[in-house]
Motif scaffolding. Structure first.
Motif, mmCIF file in Angstrom:
data_model
loop_
_atom_site.group_PDB
_atom_site.id
_atom_site.type_symbol
_atom_site.label_atom_id
_atom_site.label_comp_id
_atom_site.label_asym_id
_atom_site.label_seq_id
_atom_site.Cartn_x
_atom_site.Cartn_y
_atom_site.Cartn_z
ATOM 1 N N ILE A 105 -4.443 1.591 0.047
ATOM 2 C CA ILE A 105 -5.036 2.560 -0.885
ATOM 3 C C ILE A 105 -3.984 3.027 -1.889
ATOM 4 N N PHE A 106 -2.779 3.295 -1.406
ATOM 5 C CA PHE A 106 -1.685 3.697 -2.277
ATOM 6 C C PHE A 106 -1.403 2.627 -3.332
ATOM 7 N N LEU A 107 -1.365 1.358 -2.917
ATOM 8 C CA LEU A 107 -1.106 0.276 -3.871
ATOM 9 C C LEU A 107 -2.253 0.099 -4.858
ATOM 10 N N LEU A 108 -3.492 0.314 -4.408
ATOM 11 C CA LEU A 108 -4.641 0.215 -5.323
ATOM 12 C C LEU A 108 -4.594 1.290 -6.407
ATOM 13 N N VAL A 109 -4.005 2.427 -6.088
ATOM 14 C CA VAL A 109 -3.849 3.479 -7.090
ATOM 15 C C VAL A 109 -2.620 3.212 -7.955
ATOM 16 N N LEU A 110 -1.530 2.765 -7.315
ATOM 17 C CA LEU A 110 -0.271 2.583 -8.033
ATOM 18 C C LEU A 110 -0.307 1.406 -9.008
ATOM 19 N N LEU A 111 -0.878 0.305 -8.614
ATOM 20 C CA LEU A 111 -0.846 -0.902 -9.454
ATOM 21 C C LEU A 111 -1.460 -0.680 -10.838
#
Length: 122
Positions: free
Chosen positions: A61-67
């Motif tokens: 979830i963090f990577l889906l927001v960060l990318l």
């Protein structure tokens, strides 16, 4: 909560090649079941299958927001952390220790006959 007490995942055989050959779980065995239970909100059951399951969900979830944010700002924010050698060694040490503990508990909780039954050599 969508959790069901008679979940089919509890009794399904793993498709892990290592477990099929040896009867013993590999370091990643149970992570899929753990992620499914985490999505259902059953964090205790999720952690019982693999302690890293909830962390994988949070990290994804963090990577889906960060990318998208990194793409829009054209900056890389966490490369220093994600490509850190000390962090990688620490994670490898944790995973090896966790797996050794899981193997010891697995052997204590299962007879040799049941371990062989979980392999292709039954």
């Amino acid at each position: 909560m969508l959790s069901n007490t008679n979940h089919q995942l509890d009794t399904e055989q793993s498709l892990c090649p290592f477990k099929m050959v040896t009867g013993f779980p590999c370091p990643g065995c149970g992570i899929t079941k753990s992620i499914v239970y985490c999505y259902e909100g059953n964090f205790a059951k999720s952690s019982s299958f693999h302690v890293l399951g909830p962390f994988v969900v949070v990290f994804c979830i963090f990577l889906l927001v960060l990318l998208p944010y990194e793409i829009s700002t054209e900056k890389e924010y966490f490369n220093g952390i994600l490509y850190n050698r000390k962090l990688a060694y620490g994670f490898a040490f944790f995973l090896i220790t966790y797996h050794l503990i899981r193997i010891v508990l697995f052997i204590q909780n299962n007879s040799w006959e049941s371990i062989l039954k979980q392999s292709i050599w039954n």
